[in-house]
Design an enzyme around this catalytic site. Structure first.
Site, PDB file in Angstrom:
ATOM      1  N   LYS A  36      67.304  -8.770   9.166  1.00  0.00           N
ATOM      2  CA  LYS A  36      68.142  -8.222   8.094  1.00  0.00           C
ATOM      3  C   LYS A  36      67.763  -6.784   7.772  1.00  0.00           C
ATOM      4  O   LYS A  36      68.623  -5.899   7.668  1.00  0.00           O
ATOM      5  CB  LYS A  36      68.014  -9.072   6.836  1.00  0.00           C
ATOM      6  CG  LYS A  36      68.735  -8.486   5.615  1.00  0.00           C
ATOM      7  CD  LYS A  36      68.493  -9.307   4.370  1.00  0.00           C
ATOM      8  CE  LYS A  36      67.278  -8.883   3.605  1.00  0.00           C
ATOM      9  NZ  LYS A  36      67.552  -7.892   2.545  1.00  0.00           N
ATOM     10  N   ASN A  37      66.467  -6.525   7.626  1.00  0.00           N
ATOM     11  CA  ASN A  37      66.023  -5.209   7.179  1.00  0.00           C
ATOM     12  C   ASN A  37      66.128  -4.142   8.262  1.00  0.00           C
ATOM     13  O   ASN A  37      65.919  -2.956   7.975  1.00  0.00           O
ATOM     14  CB  ASN A  37      64.587  -5.289   6.647  1.00  0.00           C
ATOM     15  CG  ASN A  37      64.511  -6.025   5.320  1.00  0.00           C
ATOM     16  OD1 ASN A  37      65.508  -6.154   4.612  1.00  0.00           O
ATOM     17  ND2 ASN A  37      63.339  -6.536   4.993  1.00  0.00           N
ATOM     18  N   ARG A  88      70.433  -3.542  -2.969  1.00  0.00           N
ATOM     19  CA  ARG A  88      69.829  -2.224  -3.067  1.00  0.00           C
ATOM     20  C   ARG A  88      69.995  -1.421  -1.779  1.00  0.00           C
ATOM     21  O   ARG A  88      70.082  -0.187  -1.812  1.00  0.00           O
ATOM     22  CB  ARG A  88      68.344  -2.367  -3.392  1.00  0.00           C
ATOM     23  CG  ARG A  88      67.653  -1.033  -3.551  1.00  0.00           C
ATOM     24  CD  ARG A  88      66.180  -1.171  -3.851  1.00  0.00           C
ATOM     25  NE  ARG A  88      65.596   0.135  -4.093  1.00  0.00           N
ATOM     26  CZ  ARG A  88      65.154   0.929  -3.141  1.00  0.00           C
ATOM     27  NH1 ARG A  88      65.230   0.561  -1.884  1.00  0.00           N
ATOM     28  NH2 ARG A  88      64.643   2.116  -3.433  1.00  0.00           N
ATOM     29  N   CYS A 134      67.442  -7.523  -5.674  1.00  0.00           N
ATOM     30  CA  CYS A 134      66.556  -8.483  -6.323  1.00  0.00           C
ATOM     31  C   CYS A 134      65.859  -7.859  -7.534  1.00  0.00           C
ATOM     32  O   CYS A 134      65.530  -6.682  -7.537  1.00  0.00           O
ATOM     33  CB  CYS A 134      65.481  -8.960  -5.338  1.00  0.00           C
ATOM     34  SG  CYS A 134      66.073 -10.110  -4.103  1.00  0.00           S
ATOM     35  N   ARG A 136      61.829   0.035  -8.018  1.00  0.00           N
ATOM     36  CA  ARG A 136      62.245   0.551  -6.713  1.00  0.00           C
ATOM     37  C   ARG A 136      63.128   1.797  -6.850  1.00  0.00           C
ATOM     38  O   ARG A 136      64.302   1.807  -6.484  1.00  0.00           O
ATOM     39  CB  ARG A 136      62.975  -0.540  -5.913  1.00  0.00           C
ATOM     40  CG  ARG A 136      62.121  -1.788  -5.754  1.00  0.00           C
ATOM     41  CD  ARG A 136      62.557  -2.666  -4.635  1.00  0.00           C
ATOM     42  NE  ARG A 136      63.760  -3.400  -4.934  1.00  0.00           N
ATOM     43  CZ  ARG A 136      64.285  -4.318  -4.132  1.00  0.00           C
ATOM     44  NH1 ARG A 136      63.710  -4.595  -2.991  1.00  0.00           N
ATOM     45  NH2 ARG A 136      65.391  -4.959  -4.452  1.00  0.00           N
ATOM     46  N   PRO A 137      62.591   2.894  -7.393  1.00  0.00           N
ATOM     47  CA  PRO A 137      63.403   4.079  -7.649  1.00  0.00           C
ATOM     48  C   PRO A 137      63.830   4.777  -6.356  1.00  0.00           C
ATOM     49  O   PRO A 137      63.245   4.571  -5.289  1.00  0.00           O
ATOM     50  CB  PRO A 137      62.458   4.972  -8.455  1.00  0.00           C
ATOM     51  CG  PRO A 137      61.090   4.555  -8.030  1.00  0.00           C
ATOM     52  CD  PRO A 137      61.183   3.076  -7.767  1.00  0.00           C
ATOM     53  N   VAL A 138      64.857   5.643  -6.478  1.00  0.00           N
ATOM     54  CA  VAL A 138      65.375   6.372  -5.321  1.00  0.00           C
ATOM     55  C   VAL A 138      65.022   7.854  -5.417  1.00  0.00           C
ATOM     56  O   VAL A 138      65.651   8.680  -4.761  1.00  0.00           O
ATOM     57  CB  VAL A 138      66.905   6.188  -5.200  1.00  0.00           C
ATOM     58  CG1 VAL A 138      67.248   4.743  -4.885  1.00  0.00           C
ATOM     59  CG2 VAL A 138      67.607   6.641  -6.478  1.00  0.00           C
ATOM     60  N   ASP A 139      63.997   8.178  -6.218  1.00  0.00           N
ATOM     61  CA  ASP A 139      63.665   9.582  -6.399  1.00  0.00           C
ATOM     62  C   ASP A 139      63.207  10.247  -5.109  1.00  0.00           C
ATOM     63  O   ASP A 139      63.438  11.448  -4.905  1.00  0.00           O
ATOM     64  CB  ASP A 139      62.603   9.741  -7.501  1.00  0.00           C
ATOM     65  CG  ASP A 139      61.335   8.964  -7.222  1.00  0.00           C
ATOM     66  OD1 ASP A 139      61.424   7.892  -6.590  1.00  0.00           O
ATOM     67  OD2 ASP A 139      60.255   9.413  -7.639  1.00  0.00           O
ATOM     68  N   GLN A 140      62.579   9.494  -4.207  1.00  0.00           N
ATOM     69  CA  GLN A 140      62.124  10.090  -2.949  1.00  0.00           C
ATOM     70  C   GLN A 140      63.304  10.436  -2.036  1.00  0.00           C
ATOM     71  O   GLN A 140      63.264  11.426  -1.303  1.00  0.00           O
ATOM     72  CB  GLN A 140      61.146   9.153  -2.240  1.00  0.00           C
ATOM     73  CG  GLN A 140      59.880   8.855  -3.027  1.00  0.00           C
ATOM     74  CD  GLN A 140      59.127  10.113  -3.400  1.00  0.00           C
ATOM     75  OE1 GLN A 140      58.699  10.873  -2.527  1.00  0.00           O
ATOM     76  NE2 GLN A 140      58.980  10.365  -4.699  1.00  0.00           N
ATOM     77  N   ASP A 188      56.901  -9.086   1.624  1.00  0.00           N
ATOM     78  CA  ASP A 188      57.949 -10.087   1.820  1.00  0.00           C
ATOM     79  C   ASP A 188      57.411 -11.441   2.302  1.00  0.00           C
ATOM     80  O   ASP A 188      58.179 -12.396   2.418  1.00  0.00           O
ATOM     81  CB  ASP A 188      58.999  -9.575   2.822  1.00  0.00           C
ATOM     82  CG  ASP A 188      59.969  -8.600   2.179  1.00  0.00           C
ATOM     83  OD1 ASP A 188      59.922  -8.428   0.950  1.00  0.00           O
ATOM     84  OD2 ASP A 188      60.784  -8.012   2.907  1.00  0.00           O
ATOM     85  N   ILE A 233      52.893  -3.836  -4.163  1.00  0.00           N
ATOM     86  CA  ILE A 233      54.133  -3.121  -3.860  1.00  0.00           C
ATOM     87  C   ILE A 233      55.123  -3.187  -5.017  1.00  0.00           C
ATOM     88  O   ILE A 233      55.621  -2.171  -5.487  1.00  0.00           O
ATOM     89  CB  ILE A 233      54.790  -3.675  -2.582  1.00  0.00           C
ATOM     90  CG1 ILE A 233      53.783  -3.699  -1.421  1.00  0.00           C
ATOM     91  CG2 ILE A 233      56.019  -2.854  -2.213  1.00  0.00           C
ATOM     92  CD1 ILE A 233      53.288  -2.344  -0.991  1.00  0.00           C
ATOM     93  N   ARG A 252      71.042 -14.313   1.138  1.00  0.00           N
ATOM     94  CA  ARG A 252      71.022 -12.873   1.386  1.00  0.00           C
ATOM     95  C   ARG A 252      70.128 -12.522   2.566  1.00  0.00           C
ATOM     96  O   ARG A 252      70.330 -11.481   3.199  1.00  0.00           O
ATOM     97  CB  ARG A 252      70.531 -12.118   0.150  1.00  0.00           C
ATOM     98  CG  ARG A 252      71.512 -12.109  -1.019  1.00  0.00           C
ATOM     99  CD  ARG A 252      70.993 -11.260  -2.169  1.00  0.00           C
ATOM    100  NE  ARG A 252      70.568  -9.975  -1.687  1.00  0.00           N
ATOM    101  CZ  ARG A 252      69.387  -9.420  -1.949  1.00  0.00           C
ATOM    102  NH1 ARG A 252      68.509 -10.059  -2.696  1.00  0.00           N
ATOM    103  NH2 ARG A 252      69.081  -8.233  -1.466  1.00  0.00           N
TER     104      ARG A 252
END
Length: 417
Positions: free
Chosen positions: A22-23, A93, A117, A122-126, A305, A327, A397
């Site tokens: 999936k990933n 996400r 989830c 889990r920010p998207v700043d990077q 995971d 994490i 999922r």
């Protein structure tokens, strides 16, 4: 809403195949946005997240077709709407992965801030920091990230923290940028390497995937390609942990033991016998398991995971295990549900102290996220009596037909709609 009903106490035995990852599938599907030519992807798992991503791409104007073997052809000859709306992004996400390809190909993108989830911020700043370094103008308004750039420019980007989707987003964006991009402190996960393999098949110039420095030399255009997704290492680890916890003996074909070293090491430490070949893994147990302590960290360390699944295994192992999560800050939500089954677990900060008990007892439990649901299924397979796992849409999922695969291994499990 679907639920799984499990009659526990049966050791798993037999052989099954491993599905595509999936990933790895999700970013590879978004790579289709980088070219006007068709991208054909095989070994695609039949999962809710994959369906969500295909729906999102179709909404943008990508022509999506699927063959009888679940291979997917994506043709983005014309992107009509470079927007990822809240209605789709809130459930997954990974939708944020369209950001880099859209800006690189179209010069603009508007993507809702992501969901998925409920296991942490889990920010998207990077992602944003990297795109800004490449010359993009970024604004956040009304819950959406809006990005514009006539053409991205190569840059050196040092990520403040290791982020898989951030690395993937910036790597895809850089393939069509002017000049050379260097991503430092890049994620080393096998799924990043798989995406790089697909991009290279499309004509991208990517070096260093699998290390902490990835270099991408931008090209004018990418072409279509055919690519097969790698096997799912988390599904592999989940079935191995289930077999070990139930005292079973299984063989998984189509697996990649070379990307599971930390998980296989912990299974052996627990007392399981693990044998491997180029594309298979076999596991059997000889008596009671021993508790195994673990600490999650970015690849190649123990994967976050797999933390919940090993916690389920430790509930009935001999001794006490310390499970430390580094994490995600909310990834112990399965603990209270395991306690309902009779587990002895105490949480102290980001560490769970798991004391093995003689047995678990079946009960009704509720899944809170994808990997937590897998741990509850494992616990149900171990427990005496009947366990009902509710809200298994989380499970759908990330696991392809998990109840069918477990049934082929002898588990007494059924889905109730």
């Amino acid at each position: 809403m679907d639920k799984l009903v499990i009659e526990g106490g049966v050791p798993l035995a037999g052989e099954i195949g491993v599905s595509g990852a999936k990933n790895a599938t999700l970013p590879i599907l978004t790579a289709a946005l980088l070219t006007a030519e068709p991208l054909t992807v095989s070994n695609v798992p039949h999962l809710r997240d994959v369906t969500t991503m295909l729906n999102l791409l179709a909404q943008m104007g990508v022509a999506v077709s699927m063959d009888e073997k679940l291979g997917v052809e994506l043709a983005a000859s014309r992107i009509t709407d470079p927007v990822a709306p809240y209605e789709l992004v809130k459930t997954m996400r990974a939708s944020v992965l369209v950001l880099g390809p859209l800006v690189a190909r179209c010069g603009e993108a508007r993507v809702s801030l992501p969901g998925g989830c409920a296991i942490g911020l889990r920010p998207v700043d990077q992602h944003i920091k990297g795109l800004q370094a490449m010359g993009a103008e970024v604004s956040i308004e009304h819950g959406y990230i809006s990005v514009r750039a006539k053409r991205l420019r190569g840059a050196t980007i040092c990520l403040d923290l290791v982020t898989v989707t951030g690395t993937e987003n910036l790597m895809m964006a850089a393939t069509l940028a002017a000049g050379t991009t260097r991503i430092e402190n890049a994620a080393r996960e096998p799924e990043v390497v798989d995406l790089a393999g697909c991009l290279i098949a499309m004509g991208a110039r990517v070096r260093g995937a699998g290390t902490d420095v990835i270099t991408i030399e931008g090209v004018e255009r990418l072409h279509g390609a055919r690519y097969s997704v790698m096997p799912d290492r988390i599904e592999t680890g989940t079935f191995l942990a289930a077999a070990a916890a139930t005292g079973g003996e299984i063989r998984l074909r189509g697996a990649r033991p070379d990307i599971l070293d930390s998980v296989l090491e912990k299974l052996r430490e627990a007392g399981a016998q693990v044998d491997t070949g180029p594309d298979w893994i076999a596991l059997k147990t000889n008596g009671a398991l021993s508790a195994v302590s673990l600490r999650t960290a970015p690849y190649p360390a123990f994967p976050t995971d797999m933390q919940a699944q090993f916690m389920a295994l430790n509930t009935v192992a001999s001794g006490t295990a310390l499970v430390t999560e580094t994490i995600f800050e909310n990834r112990f939500m399965h603990v209270q549900e395991l306690i309902r089954l009779g587990a002895d677990i105490e949480v102290e900060g980001n560490t769970a102290v798991v004391k093995g008990v003689r047995h678990l007892d079946g009960a009704t439990v509720m899944a809170t996220d994808l990997r937590a649901s897998a741990s509850l299924v494992l616990a149900g397979l171990i427990a005496r009596g009947t366990t009902t796992v509710e809200r298994v849409y989380h499970l759908d999922r990330g696991y392809e037909r998990i109840e069918e695969k477990l049934s082929r291994l002898g588990a007494r499990i059924r889905r109730v709609r």
